[in-house]
Design an enzyme around this catalytic site. Sequence first.
Site, short mmCIF file in Angstrom:
data_model
loop_
_atom_site.label_atom_id
_atom_site.label_comp_id
_atom_site.label_asym_id
_atom_site.label_seq_id
_atom_site.Cartn_x
_atom_site.Cartn_y
_atom_site.Cartn_z
N GLU A 78 0.70 -1.32 0.19
CA GLU A 78 0.00 -0.04 0.09
C GLU A 78 0.93 1.19 -0.09
O GLU A 78 0.16 2.44 -0.21
CB GLU A 78 -0.98 0.04 1.24
CG GLU A 78 -1.81 -1.12 1.49
CD GLU A 78 -3.24 -0.95 0.38
OE1 GLU A 78 -3.31 0.32 -0.10
OE2 GLU A 78 -3.96 -1.78 0.24
N GLU A 109 8.84 -22.15 7.58
CA GLU A 109 9.15 -21.37 9.02
C GLU A 109 10.34 -22.02 9.62
O GLU A 109 11.18 -21.32 10.26
CB GLU A 109 7.96 -21.31 9.88
CG GLU A 109 6.87 -20.74 9.60
CD GLU A 109 5.66 -20.85 10.54
OE1 GLU A 109 5.85 -21.08 11.59
OE2 GLU A 109 4.43 -20.24 10.22
#
Length: 295
Positions: A78, A109
Amino acid sequence: MRLTEQPSLYDDLEKKSVAELLRDINEEDKKVPLAIEKVLPDLTRLISAIEHQLRNGGRMFYLGCGTGGRLSVLDAIELPNTYGIDPEMIQCVLAGGVENLVLALEEREDDIDEGWRTLQERHVTPKDIVVGISASGTTPFVLAALRKCREHGIPTGSFVNNPDSPISAYADYPVEVITGPEFVTGSTRMKSGTAQKMVLNMLSTGAMIRLGKVYGNLMVDVKPSNEKLIRRCVTIVREATGESEEAAVAALEKCHYACKPAIVMLLRGVDENTAKRLLSQADGRVALALRAVID
């Protein structure tokens, strides 16, 4: 057992009505801003460090997996349009790669090499800052990369949802938002994820405001990339100057719909080139440009 993994404060969830479920989830969600409130001094230190690195030509890298990593991608996406920054300024290092955002690659992970390898590929240096995100505070992907950053003198921050975490120990600016057990036991996409989103909003918005990307409460570096944002530029200039729509549009057209020079042009009564020079001398800050002496 980590707090985020402890049993929910609620039981027999399958027996509850929808109204009861929503009430109880809402009660848990109310705890998130209160948990963040407790660590505002830590967030202040982290945002100040981010501002310092970015102001001096560095970059910020979000580093994460799972929910937190994906939310960091959404935050970074954004920013170029909202605040007119180079997309390189704030980047994401996501386990499994940003290009695989929609895939559930939770097994990545545990990869202790990928994070640091990706940072090296992006030529990370001590001018930058790396911010690790992990609900548990123990994620190997994040922990290993932060450890490497420390070895190479690269500033680091972190935010986690458990106290006294290993990741916090390897961060120069750690933030621990303690949200407690999840509504569904161990489902850290819930309160922990909500806290991560709120903290990400604070980090990026706080840094952008400090870097002069906002004047008053207006996002004056917004990119006019579509019709809605072109109209928003007009609104921003009108609100900042009190001028008519015709005057705002005329000023914006002279500077390719860049709000900052249009505002300075109208409030200082100068041409486009003078407005741009004043902004350059003021490090892009509208308020300073408006007070600057014109040679």
